[in-house]
Design a protein around this motif. Structure first.
Motif, mmCIF file in Angstrom:
data_model
loop_
_atom_site.group_PDB
_atom_site.id
_atom_site.type_symbol
_atom_site.label_atom_id
_atom_site.label_comp_id
_atom_site.label_asym_id
_atom_site.label_seq_id
_atom_site.Cartn_x
_atom_site.Cartn_y
_atom_site.Cartn_z
ATOM 1 N N SER A 82 -24.244 106.220 121.213
ATOM 2 C CA SER A 82 -23.924 106.232 119.781
ATOM 3 C C SER A 82 -24.694 105.171 119.003
ATOM 4 O O SER A 82 -25.116 104.148 119.550
ATOM 5 C CB SER A 82 -22.426 106.004 119.563
ATOM 6 N N LEU A 83 -24.845 105.422 117.722
ATOM 7 C CA LEU A 83 -25.230 104.409 116.743
ATOM 8 C C LEU A 83 -24.077 104.336 115.762
ATOM 9 O O LEU A 83 -23.810 105.289 115.027
ATOM 10 C CB LEU A 83 -26.523 104.792 116.015
ATOM 11 N N MET A 84 -23.346 103.212 115.773
ATOM 12 C CA MET A 84 -22.170 103.061 114.929
ATOM 13 C C MET A 84 -22.582 102.503 113.568
ATOM 14 O O MET A 84 -23.271 101.478 113.494
ATOM 15 C CB MET A 84 -21.155 102.129 115.577
ATOM 16 N N LEU A 85 -22.144 103.162 112.506
ATOM 17 C CA LEU A 85 -22.460 102.754 111.137
ATOM 18 C C LEU A 85 -21.150 102.412 110.435
ATOM 19 O O LEU A 85 -20.308 103.279 110.214
ATOM 20 C CB LEU A 85 -23.203 103.869 110.415
ATOM 21 N N GLY A 86 -20.985 101.126 110.121
ATOM 22 C CA GLY A 86 -19.726 100.646 109.569
ATOM 23 C C GLY A 86 -19.674 100.726 108.054
ATOM 24 O O GLY A 86 -20.668 100.480 107.357
ATOM 25 N N PHE A 87 -18.483 101.040 107.534
ATOM 26 C CA PHE A 87 -18.262 101.146 106.087
ATOM 27 C C PHE A 87 -16.926 100.517 105.711
ATOM 28 O O PHE A 87 -16.038 100.343 106.546
ATOM 29 C CB PHE A 87 -18.262 102.619 105.652
ATOM 30 N N ILE A 88 -16.816 100.189 104.435
ATOM 31 C CA ILE A 88 -15.550 99.770 103.827
ATOM 32 C C ILE A 88 -15.262 100.761 102.702
ATOM 33 O O ILE A 88 -16.169 101.130 101.939
ATOM 34 C CB ILE A 88 -15.633 98.334 103.280
ATOM 35 N N ALA A 89 -14.019 101.218 102.605
ATOM 36 C CA ALA A 89 -13.645 102.182 101.576
ATOM 37 C C ALA A 89 -12.264 101.839 101.032
ATOM 38 O O ALA A 89 -11.496 101.098 101.656
ATOM 39 C CB ALA A 89 -13.655 103.602 102.137
ATOM 40 N N GLU A 90 -11.954 102.401 99.865
ATOM 41 C CA GLU A 90 -10.654 102.181 99.235
ATOM 42 C C GLU A 90 -9.830 103.468 99.248
ATOM 43 O O GLU A 90 -10.367 104.575 99.148
ATOM 44 C CB GLU A 90 -10.837 101.727 97.783
#
Length: 255
Positions: free
Chosen positions: A199-207
């Motif tokens: 895998s290539l993990m792509l991190g995000f922040i969301a509301e």
């Protein structure tokens, strides 16, 4: 000095002191290699990876260790080097034969690909992108208990990107599928390779935008909102999931 990243049945072979063996230390193991190659294609004389026969007995002074937990022994930098080496080893292991005509593949160093000896089809290393996201609402974080997690462990939600889907679309879909929560203001956090297996993990922040929690029990058994002081046990260490949770705690804790 060059290292040898040797794998057997999915595990990494380390010395008893937790160190990665150097090339001069693995003479007894070479006769049991199924395949081997370079970790860095631009450095042909550098670190190497090798696949060991499944039934080969390890000589004294070596142990087979689980890759996921070996970072405590080898450190973060070597943990990801092990991951890179495993990715190349596992890719060649699974692409010995052409998926187009069924003939044998060989590694083509010029292309950095497995090449079919019969039809010439090329197969490049497979990378599976996946998103992982910290969803926030009024100072709380959305965490789920995965169906395969140990009792009491929670983490941020994650999932693989599907064909024709942007990363942001994947974030919105995965969160909704697992919790029935709609999100907005999706922002990139960071990324990391995660070779379990590719895998290539792509991190995000969301509301949070709308919706009440309703867990999808096929992937998560429970999903809840947690304030910083309420966060339960989670996988710590070098994972991006831990970095997202710890970043949330830091931003929402008053000292």
């Amino acid at each position: 000095m060059s290292f040898y990243y040797i794998f057997q049945n999915g595990k990494i072979i380390l010395k008893e002191d937790g160190a990665i063996p150097e090339a001069a230390e693995i003479d007894e193991l070479r006769q049991h290699f199924v395949n081997a190659g370079c970790v860095d294609k631009e450095d042909k004389d550098g670190d190497r990876w090798a696949e060991l026969e499944m039934t080969a007995k390890l000589p004294d002074g070596f142990d087979a260790c689980e890759r996921r937990g070996c970072w405590t022994a080898v450190g973060e930098e070597q943990f990801f080097r092990i991951g890179k080496a495993f990715h190349y080893m596992d890719w060649q292991r699974l692409h010995k034969y052409c998926g187009k005509c069924g003939a044998q593949n060989v590694f083509d160093p010029g292309e950095g690909a497995m090449k079919c000896l019969a039809c010439g089809e090329l197969f490049y290393p497979v990378i599976s992108p996946a998103i992982i996201v910290c969803v926030e609402k009024e100072g709380k974080i959305l965490l789920g208990h995965g169906v395969n997690f140990p009792a009491g462990r929670y983490s941020v939600l994650a999932g693989f990107v599907e064909p024709g889907e942007s990363l942001e679309e994947c974030v919105a879909r995965e969160v909704y599928e697992e919790s029935r929560i709609r999100v907005k203001n999706i922002k990139y956090f960071t990324s990391q390779p995660w070779p379990f297996p590719r895998s290539l993990m792509l991190g995000f922040i969301a509301e949070w935008e709308s919706g009440d929690i309703c867990p999808d029990t096929t992937e998560v058994t429970d999903v809840r909102w947690f304030a910083p002081h309420e966060i339960p046990e989670y996988y710590r260490g070098v994972s991006i999931s831990a970095k997202l949770i710890e970043d949330f705690i830091k931003r929402h804790t008053k000292y």
